[in-house]
Design an enzyme around this catalytic site. Structure first.
Site, PDB file in Angstrom:
ATOM      1  N   LYS A  92       0.844  -1.213   0.000  1.00 20.60           N
ATOM      2  CA  LYS A  92       0.000   0.000   0.000  1.00 20.60           C
ATOM      3  C   LYS A  92       0.867   1.246   0.000  1.00 20.60           C
ATOM      4  O   LYS A  92       2.042   1.213   0.390  1.00 20.60           O
ATOM      5  CB  LYS A  92      -0.931   0.028   1.217  1.00 20.60           C
ATOM      6  CG  LYS A  92      -0.267   0.017   2.612  1.00 20.60           C
ATOM      7  CD  LYS A  92       0.183   1.375   3.148  1.00 20.60           C
ATOM      8  CE  LYS A  92       0.817   1.288   4.534  1.00 20.60           C
ATOM      9  NZ  LYS A  92       1.605   2.499   4.880  1.00 20.60           N
ATOM     10  N   ALA A  94       9.755   0.515   4.801  1.00 20.00           N
ATOM     11  CA  ALA A  94       9.604   1.455   3.693  1.00 20.00           C
ATOM     12  C   ALA A  94       8.296   2.233   3.772  1.00 20.00           C
ATOM     13  O   ALA A  94       8.068   3.141   2.985  1.00 20.00           O
ATOM     14  CB  ALA A  94       9.682   0.696   2.368  1.00 20.00           C
ATOM     15  N   GLY A  95       7.386   1.853   4.710  1.00 20.33           N
ATOM     16  CA  GLY A  95       6.077   2.517   4.777  1.00 20.33           C
ATOM     17  C   GLY A  95       5.116   1.987   3.731  1.00 20.33           C
ATOM     18  O   GLY A  95       4.102   2.612   3.419  1.00 20.33           O
ATOM     19  N   LEU A  96       5.424   0.804   3.167  1.00 19.01           N
ATOM     20  CA  LEU A  96       4.583   0.212   2.116  1.00 19.01           C
ATOM     21  C   LEU A  96       3.706  -0.915   2.651  1.00 19.01           C
ATOM     22  O   LEU A  96       2.989  -1.569   1.888  1.00 19.01           O
ATOM     23  CB  LEU A  96       5.466  -0.303   0.968  1.00 19.01           C
ATOM     24  CG  LEU A  96       6.303   0.779   0.259  1.00 19.01           C
ATOM     25  CD1 LEU A  96       7.268   0.138  -0.743  1.00 19.01           C
ATOM     26  CD2 LEU A  96       5.401   1.788  -0.460  1.00 19.01           C
ATOM     27  N   GLY A  98       4.371  -3.893   3.727  1.00 17.51           N
ATOM     28  CA  GLY A  98       4.680  -5.240   3.224  1.00 17.51           C
ATOM     29  C   GLY A  98       4.387  -6.332   4.244  1.00 17.51           C
ATOM     30  O   GLY A  98       3.696  -7.311   3.930  1.00 17.51           O
ATOM     31  N   GLY A  99       4.863  -6.161   5.466  1.00 11.03           N
ATOM     32  CA  GLY A  99       4.637  -7.168   6.512  1.00 11.03           C
ATOM     33  C   GLY A  99       3.159  -7.297   6.845  1.00 11.03           C
ATOM     34  O   GLY A  99       2.651  -8.411   7.062  1.00 11.03           O
ATOM     35  N   SER A 100       2.443  -6.172   6.840  1.00  8.35           N
ATOM     36  CA  SER A 100       1.005  -6.192   7.146  1.00  8.35           C
ATOM     37  C   SER A 100       0.227  -6.902   6.039  1.00  8.35           C
ATOM     38  O   SER A 100      -0.709  -7.663   6.307  1.00  8.35           O
ATOM     39  CB  SER A 100       0.480  -4.762   7.300  1.00  8.35           C
ATOM     40  OG  SER A 100       1.184  -4.080   8.308  1.00  8.35           O
ATOM     41  N   ALA A 101       0.617  -6.654   4.787  1.00  7.38           N
ATOM     42  CA  ALA A 101      -0.042  -7.314   3.650  1.00  7.38           C
ATOM     43  C   ALA A 101       0.211  -8.819   3.708  1.00  7.38           C
ATOM     44  O   ALA A 101      -0.704  -9.621   3.451  1.00  7.38           O
ATOM     45  CB  ALA A 101       0.489  -6.738   2.339  1.00  7.38           C
ATOM     46  N   ASP A 111      -1.914  -1.344  10.693  1.00  6.20           N
ATOM     47  CA  ASP A 111      -2.116  -1.293   9.239  1.00  6.20           C
ATOM     48  C   ASP A 111      -2.769  -2.547   8.687  1.00  6.20           C
ATOM     49  O   ASP A 111      -3.158  -2.573   7.518  1.00  6.20           O
ATOM     50  CB  ASP A 111      -0.744  -1.202   8.536  1.00  6.20           C
ATOM     51  CG  ASP A 111      -0.223   0.205   8.448  1.00  6.20           C
ATOM     52  OD1 ASP A 111      -0.919   1.126   8.892  1.00  6.20           O
ATOM     53  OD2 ASP A 111       0.900   0.371   7.933  1.00  6.20           O
TER      54      ASP A 111
END
Ligand code: C5P
Length: 285
Positions: free
Chosen positions: A9, A97-99, A101-104, A136
């Site tokens: 995200k 990175a604020g993307l 990734g781990g949450s997705a 997130d």
């Protein structure tokens, strides 16, 4: 064997409000999934619950959100601790990175484990278990374009962003989320944070007109410590981005373009800097 994509995200808008009694900050944020994704595969095997992340340095132990997701879901649905499964995580989304990734990955694991265990993947269940794993994570039970309130975990779907090309730039350093929140708090020195209300569009066609009012409260405090971030955002704006901003608490910077050729032209010189990585992906319906 079960396989799922875990799309990353960006935050189109991220306003950090006051710190709450539970220590989390209240947020108003707009999440947007992008087409940059990890891939998660689950296979049955003769052994304990095992996570493998080949070619990546993310931890494979109980600190990984995928392992925590499996434990939390088993607990939630009253199953014994997970066993007999081999999870392979192909990491493409950079960490810190604020993307998200781990949450997705955590949400993709919850969805796949629902399939493996025959649990109906109700959004309410996914969001509840996801919320135990990180602020997130619930958003990924929705995906698309959505408003996040509360600590970022109270999700409302928004009209989808129209399809845009999305440049992602990851500097040679990462940013810790907890540290970025501390920098925001320090910069405010106890004074009340700005409370400009965010007015989400009622229709997709209104998004392009709304993007100029979007901001990320983490960007000035992170850029103050990493001037490369401000320079990258400025260069992307100059290259014609309809929106250029740091994502989440950083360190990645993204930019949205109406055409892929413009996105590629903007990305090339910025991604060529030593240690930087760049992607062209897409965001929106
Ligand atoms: O929820 P998550 O584990 O991703 O949060 C990591 C850290 O970021 C928290 O421990 C907290 O310090 C900070 N945080 C916050 N307010 C939020 C979300 C996270 O202060 N809304």
């Amino acid at each position: 064997m079960w396989t799922a994509s875990a799309c990353a995200k960006i935050n189109l808008h991220l306003a950090v409000h006051a710190r709450r009694a539970d220590g989390y900050h209240a947020l108003t944020t707009v999440f947007q999934t992008i087409d940059l994704a990890d891939t998660l595969t689950i296979a049955e095997h003769d052994g304990p619950f095992t996570l493998r992340c080949p070619g990546s340095d993310v931890p494979e132990d109980g600190s990984n959100l995928v392992v925590r997701a499996a434990r939390a879901l088993a607990e939630e649905v009253g199953r014994a601790a997970p066993t007999g499964l081999l999870v392979t995580l192909d990491k493409q989304v950079p960490a810190q990175a604020g993307l998200g990734g781990g949450s997705a990955d955590a949400m993709a694991a919850l969805r796949l484990l629902c399939a493996v265990w025959g649990v109906p993947p109700d959004r309410e269940l996914l969001a509840r278990v996801g919320g135990r794993l990180g602020s997130d994570v619930p958003f990924f039970a929705w995906g698309g374009t959505a408003l996040g309130r509360g600590r970022g975990d109270e999700i409302t779907a928004l009209p989808p962003l129209p399809v845009l090309s999305c440049v992602i730039l990851r500097p040679p350093f990462g940013v810790s989320t907890a540290e970025a929140y501390r920098w925001v708090a320090e910069s405010r020195q106890g004074s009340a944070p700005p409370e400009t209300p965010f007015d989400p569009p009622a229709r997709s066609e209104e998004w392009l007109g709304r993007l100029p009012a979007c901001r990320n409260d983490f960007e000035p405090v992170v850029a103050a410590r990493h001037p490369d971030i401000a320079q990258s955002v400025a260069a992307l704006r100059e290259a014609g981005a309809v929106l250029a901003m740091m994502s989440g608490s950083g360190s990645a910077v993204y930019a949205l373009f109406e055409g892929q050729a413009d996105a590629a032209r903007a990305l090339a010189p910025l991604a060529a800097r030593p240690g930087w990585r760049g992607w062209i992906t897409s965001a929106g319906e």
